[in-house]
Design a protein around this motif. Structure first.
Motif, mmCIF file in Angstrom:
data_model
loop_
_atom_site.group_PDB
_atom_site.id
_atom_site.type_symbol
_atom_site.label_atom_id
_atom_site.label_comp_id
_atom_site.label_asym_id
_atom_site.label_seq_id
_atom_site.Cartn_x
_atom_site.Cartn_y
_atom_site.Cartn_z
ATOM 1 N N ALA A 8 5.366 -81.938 7.864
ATOM 2 C CA ALA A 8 6.327 -80.857 7.626
ATOM 3 C C ALA A 8 7.293 -80.709 8.792
ATOM 4 C CB ALA A 8 5.590 -79.541 7.382
ATOM 5 N N GLY A 9 7.551 -81.804 9.486
ATOM 6 C CA GLY A 9 8.515 -81.789 10.573
ATOM 7 C C GLY A 9 9.939 -81.816 10.054
ATOM 8 N N ASN A 10 10.872 -82.108 10.947
ATOM 9 C CA ASN A 10 12.282 -82.046 10.576
ATOM 10 C C ASN A 10 12.660 -83.057 9.494
ATOM 11 O OD1 ASN A 10 12.741 -79.970 12.398
ATOM 12 N ND2 ASN A 10 13.298 -81.352 14.059
ATOM 13 N N VAL A 37 3.084 -74.384 8.899
ATOM 14 C CA VAL A 37 2.281 -74.325 7.679
ATOM 15 C C VAL A 37 2.159 -72.897 7.166
ATOM 16 C CG1 VAL A 37 -0.063 -74.601 6.757
ATOM 17 C CG2 VAL A 37 0.976 -76.432 8.100
ATOM 18 N N SER A 38 1.867 -71.962 8.044
ATOM 19 C CA SER A 38 1.690 -70.574 7.608
ATOM 20 C C SER A 38 2.993 -69.995 7.077
ATOM 21 C CB SER A 38 1.148 -69.717 8.754
ATOM 22 O OG SER A 38 2.057 -69.686 9.839
ATOM 23 N N GLU A 39 4.111 -70.336 7.704
ATOM 24 C CA GLU A 39 5.401 -69.825 7.237
ATOM 25 C C GLU A 39 5.799 -70.426 5.896
ATOM 26 O OE1 GLU A 39 7.895 -67.436 8.686
ATOM 27 O OE2 GLU A 39 5.816 -66.905 9.110
ATOM 28 N N LEU A 40 5.556 -71.719 5.709
ATOM 29 C CA LEU A 40 5.850 -72.347 4.418
ATOM 30 C C LEU A 40 4.994 -71.743 3.312
ATOM 31 C CD1 LEU A 40 6.150 -76.108 5.457
ATOM 32 C CD2 LEU A 40 7.964 -74.730 4.421
ATOM 33 N N ALA A 41 3.715 -71.539 3.594
ATOM 34 C CA ALA A 41 2.812 -70.963 2.598
ATOM 35 C C ALA A 41 3.196 -69.524 2.267
ATOM 36 C CB ALA A 41 1.372 -71.027 3.110
ATOM 37 N N ARG A 42 3.693 -68.803 3.250
ATOM 38 C CA ARG A 42 4.060 -67.400 3.030
ATOM 39 C C ARG A 42 5.399 -67.258 2.314
ATOM 40 N NH1 ARG A 42 7.182 -63.546 5.489
ATOM 41 N NH2 ARG A 42 7.843 -64.961 7.160
ATOM 42 N N ARG A 43 6.404 -68.014 2.774
ATOM 43 C CA ARG A 43 7.763 -67.829 2.272
ATOM 44 C C ARG A 43 8.074 -68.644 1.023
ATOM 45 N NH1 ARG A 43 10.949 -68.546 7.894
ATOM 46 N NH2 ARG A 43 12.594 -69.217 6.448
ATOM 47 N N LYS A 44 7.448 -69.781 0.865
ATOM 48 C CA LYS A 44 7.664 -70.661 -0.292
ATOM 49 C C LYS A 44 9.075 -71.248 -0.333
ATOM 50 C CE LYS A 44 3.617 -69.243 -1.906
ATOM 51 N NZ LYS A 44 2.408 -70.070 -1.701
ATOM 52 N N GLU A 45 9.812 -71.189 0.768
ATOM 53 C CA GLU A 45 11.154 -71.736 0.822
ATOM 54 C C GLU A 45 11.561 -71.908 2.288
ATOM 55 O OE1 GLU A 45 13.432 -68.737 -1.230
ATOM 56 O OE2 GLU A 45 13.987 -67.756 0.660
ATOM 57 N N PRO A 164 18.080 -84.815 14.728
ATOM 58 C CA PRO A 164 17.791 -84.725 16.159
ATOM 59 C C PRO A 164 16.762 -83.660 16.483
ATOM 60 C CG PRO A 164 19.832 -83.594 15.660
ATOM 61 C CD PRO A 164 19.388 -84.263 14.381
ATOM 62 N N LEU A 165 16.240 -83.728 17.715
ATOM 63 C CA LEU A 165 15.374 -82.658 18.204
ATOM 64 C C LEU A 165 16.157 -81.349 18.205
ATOM 65 C CD1 LEU A 165 13.592 -84.354 21.239
ATOM 66 C CD2 LEU A 165 12.597 -83.803 19.020
ATOM 67 N N GLN A 166 15.520 -80.264 17.820
ATOM 68 C CA GLN A 166 16.225 -79.000 17.703
ATOM 69 C C GLN A 166 15.253 -77.845 17.788
ATOM 70 O OE1 GLN A 166 17.307 -78.710 13.156
ATOM 71 N NE2 GLN A 166 17.184 -80.879 13.725
ATOM 72 N N GLN A 167 15.780 -76.686 18.161
ATOM 73 C CA GLN A 167 14.992 -75.462 18.205
ATOM 74 C C GLN A 167 15.817 -74.343 17.582
ATOM 75 O OE1 GLN A 167 13.846 -74.912 22.353
ATOM 76 N NE2 GLN A 167 11.837 -75.785 21.920
ATOM 77 N N HIS A 168 15.165 -73.558 16.739
ATOM 78 C CA HIS A 168 15.832 -72.443 16.071
ATOM 79 C C HIS A 168 14.927 -71.222 16.134
ATOM 80 C CE1 HIS A 168 18.676 -75.383 14.432
ATOM 81 N NE2 HIS A 168 17.632 -76.097 14.032
ATOM 82 N N GLU A 169 15.542 -70.068 16.005
ATOM 83 C CA GLU A 169 14.757 -68.836 15.937
ATOM 84 C C GLU A 169 13.841 -68.853 14.727
ATOM 85 O OE1 GLU A 169 15.504 -64.001 15.651
ATOM 86 O OE2 GLU A 169 17.107 -65.317 16.369
ATOM 87 N N ASP A 170 14.369 -69.379 13.608
ATOM 88 C CA ASP A 170 13.573 -69.549 12.395
ATOM 89 C C ASP A 170 12.819 -70.876 12.509
ATOM 90 O OD1 ASP A 170 12.494 -69.994 9.905
ATOM 91 O OD2 ASP A 170 14.373 -69.747 8.798
ATOM 92 N N PRO A 171 11.487 -70.876 12.553
ATOM 93 C CA PRO A 171 10.730 -72.120 12.735
ATOM 94 C C PRO A 171 10.861 -73.103 11.579
ATOM 95 C CG PRO A 171 9.245 -70.319 12.177
ATOM 96 C CD PRO A 171 10.585 -69.694 12.432
ATOM 97 N N LEU A 172 11.382 -72.642 10.439
ATOM 98 C CA LEU A 172 11.519 -73.520 9.283
ATOM 99 C C LEU A 172 12.924 -74.097 9.136
ATOM 100 C CD1 LEU A 172 9.462 -71.712 6.484
ATOM 101 C CD2 LEU A 172 8.707 -73.366 8.196
#
Length: 385
Positions: A8-10, A37-45, A164-172
């Protein structure tokens, strides 16, 4: 339709999951990253943003996730019920996920799940699915292997998208370049398979794998190693340096000659492909660090990879390989303290010398003309630093 995707990476979210969801699959990601994983399972998007002037964002829906560290049995059950399994974990990780896939196939056989299953490794390697099949079959008994031969296919694939490598406030959130290519060997698939929109199904995969490996990957690492020596921090910065661009063009001219001679690509069409690749490297909306692209120089210098393989084929076809050899010499000068392969390579140079190090990692004996050319370039580059 259900798909299980390992990784579930970039790349997994921004490329494979995006296309699968767009083709009507419910996508279950399997990963070890607790937060993702927890965010994907919670948000479903999750959102995918294109690195373009418009920065269009697509919301990928109908997804969930399983943590393979804590719920391997659940992941195996998902495979038993799926219509498609894909991976984007890195070729070295395939052996670690093979056990879960094998368990899923055992359950699938026991439960009598209807329909054929395709397992596609979307990795940056030649024959990724074939490698995965070997790992999976090692965990199956003889009866299940026979069943799998009739009901499970492992078609090889070639994938290409710069993330590319990246960082966002939203982990997804993930940012990807607009261009992508996903080619799958249709000859290794069961008749009547569901086509994924955006996938290019081909009867012979090797030309597409080598075109991508010898153009995108060879060009990218050539830009990184030349850019590193020029003191650039990012690929985009390096591609604004005419010396870097000229070196990459020269390298891709050599690999292009091999591809045209071996696979019969049109010279005009392949040159247009090269121009597209150069534009992608220079995309100002992407920031790709030289240290990331140059990472793992030992793998990049290996006999079957992006530098040595096209150089050897060029030599065999009596074509030019000098700029490929020069890039090999540049790779020996790549220093990165947080890259284990770069550290190992520098240690070998100190302990065994450049010639022995080249032979150790490229497989080219000291008397081979490519070895001699790479060594000469290394010594010259080192003297000029």
């Amino acid at each position: 339709m259900k798909a299980v995707h390992f990784g579930a990476g970039n790349i997994g979210r921004g490329f494979i999951g995006l296309l699968l969801s767009g083709s009507g699959y419910e996508v279950c990601f399997v990963d070890v990253n607790d937060t993702v994983v927890s965010e994907l399972a919670r948000r479903k998007e999750y959102p995918v943003t294109l690195a373009s002037d418009q920065k269009e964002t697509v919301i990928v829906t109908g997804v969930t996730a399983i943590n393979s560290k804590t719920a391997a049995a659940e992941a195996a059950q998902a495979i038993a019920e799926s219509d498609l399994v894909t991976t984007a974990v890195g070729v070295s990780i395939l052996k670690h996920i093979a056990g879960t896939i094998a368990q899923g196939l055992v359950l699938r056989k026991a439960e009598g799940t209807q329909g054929k299953l395709h397992v596609i490794a979307c990795e940056n390697a030649i024959g990724g699915s074939s490698q995965l099949k070997e790992h999976v079959y090692a965990g199956l008994d003889e009866d299940t292997r026979r069943w799998a031969e009739e009901n499970v296919a492992f078609p090889d694939a070639a994938v290409d998208r710069i993330v590319p490598l990246q960082q966002h406030e939203d982990p997804l959130q993930v940012v990807v370049e607009p261009f992508y290519e996903w080619a799958v060997d249709e000859s290794q698939m069961f008749p009547g398979f569901h086509r994924v929109e955006g996938v290019h199904y081909v009867e012979r995969l090797e030309p597409y794998i080598e075109r991508k490996l010898f153009t995108v990957n060879t060009g990218h690492c050539s830009a990184a190693y030349k850019g590193y020596l020029q003191g650039h921090a990012t690929i985009q910065e390096a591609m604004n340096d005419e010396q870097v661009v000229q070196h990459v063009r020269s390298v891709l001219s050599e690999t292009g000659a091999v591809l045209v001679a071996k696979h019969g690509f049109s010279e005009t069409e392949h040159q247009a492909y090269i121009e597209t690749i150069l534009e992608r490297f220079a995309n100002p909306a992407l920031t790709d660090e030289v240290s990331r692209v140059g990472r793992s120089p030992i793998r990049k210098l290996s006999a079957g990879d992006r530098l040595v393989s096209p150089a050897k084929q060029a030599y065999e076809h009596e074509l030019g390989y000098d700029h490929l050899a020069k890039t090999m010499g540049m790779a020996l000068l790549f220093v990165s303290a947080d890259d284990p392969e770069a550290v190992e390579l520098q240690a070998s140079l100190q302990e065994a010398g450049a010639s022995a190090t080249l032979t150790r990692y490229t497989g080219l004996e000291a008397g081979h003309p490519i070895h001699q050319a790479a060594l000469a370039h290394y010594e010259q580059l080192k003297q000029n630093r």
